[in-house]
Design an enzyme around this catalytic site. Sequence first.
Site, PDB file in Angstrom:
ATOM      1  N   CYS A  74       3.428  -2.711   3.248  1.00 44.72           N
ATOM      2  CA  CYS A  74       3.720  -2.077   4.534  1.00 44.72           C
ATOM      3  C   CYS A  74       4.480  -2.961   5.504  1.00 44.72           C
ATOM      4  CB  CYS A  74       2.442  -1.557   5.171  1.00 44.72           C
ATOM      5  SG  CYS A  74       1.280  -2.814   5.758  1.00 44.72           S
ATOM      6  N   HIS A 109      -2.815  -2.398   8.842  1.00 50.86           N
ATOM      7  CA  HIS A 109      -1.656  -1.604   8.409  1.00 50.86           C
ATOM      8  C   HIS A 109      -0.622  -1.512   9.519  1.00 50.86           C
ATOM      9  CE1 HIS A 109       0.822   1.271   6.400  1.00 50.86           C
ATOM     10  NE2 HIS A 109       0.654   2.161   7.368  1.00 50.86           N
ATOM     11  N   ASP A 120       6.037   6.263   8.868  1.00 57.71           N
ATOM     12  CA  ASP A 120       5.255   5.363   8.011  1.00 57.71           C
ATOM     13  C   ASP A 120       5.789   5.429   6.580  1.00 57.71           C
ATOM     14  OD1 ASP A 120       3.444   3.679   6.906  1.00 57.71           O
ATOM     15  OD2 ASP A 120       1.672   4.660   7.746  1.00 57.71           O
TER      16      ASP A 120
END
Length: 265
Positions: A74, A109, A120
Amino acid sequence: MSTAVDTGLPASVVAEYLDRVGLPGERPTLAELTRAHVAAIPFENVDVVLGRHPGIGLDVVVDKLVLRRRGGYCYEHARLMAAVLEHLGYEVRPVMARVQADRGGPRTHRALVVDEQLVDVGFGASMLVPMPLRDGVVVDQAGWPHRLEREGREWTLVRSTRGGEERAYRLDPEPSEPVDDEVAHHFTATHPSSPFTGQLVVMRLAEGVSRRLVRTTLTTEYADGRVEEQEVTDVVDALASLDVDLDDDEAAALRTWWSTQRRDQ
C-alpha cells in the site's frame, strides 16, 4: 490544496507511468486512472519476505513500480498514485486507516482522499474505482459491493465477501505526514507480528475475478461465488502468472526462501 505528499514528479516520469498502466499520451479521469493502475501494477510483498525492501521514497517507488515494472504494497502504490495525481492537478489528502479495527488492528494502511473520494489502489487489490465519502453509498468494485459508513468523524469501509460482509478498515480523515508512512512501513516490513513478514502475499483484481496467493495457496474467487484453490509448486511461475516478473537474482532468492518456508510447514 494538496497535503503532505511528494511533489515535483517530472513530466517524463508521469509519461512513463501512463505507459506502464496502458494509458500512453492520455489525460485519464480519476476512475480510468485507478482502474488502469490496479490492472497493471500488482499488489505484492516479495521484497518484504526477502528482507530487502528498498524503502518507500518516491524515487525508489518510481524505479521499482514504473521502471522495473514490479509491484508493491500500500505505501508504494499510494505514494506513486499521489504524486501522479498531484502532477495531473488533483487535490490529494493522504490518510491512514486502522485495518480490522473491530479486532484491534493497527493503523498501518495508507489510502488517499481525492476530491472527497476515497482512492485506494493498494488495499490488496480490492478496489478498482474511487468511492465518494458519503454515508451508505454502495459502489460496485469488480463485482463486489463496497460502502462507507460514517462513525463520528471517521469512515469504515465495509465490503462484501463470500462469508457475508467485512469491516475492512476504519479511516482517519485527517491528513497524515510522510513520516507516518515510514513508521507504518517499518512495522509492516519488519515486525514478526506483521501479516507480510512471514508469508508471501500477491493479489490481483479484474472485473468479476479476484486472485490471491497467500503462503502456498493460490485462490481464485469469482463475483458469482465460485472459488477455486490450488497449491503452488513453483513460486516464480506462480508469480509470473500474477504479473509479478522477477529478475534472475530475485527469482533465485525467492526460490531459496520458498523452499525453507515449505520445509517449515
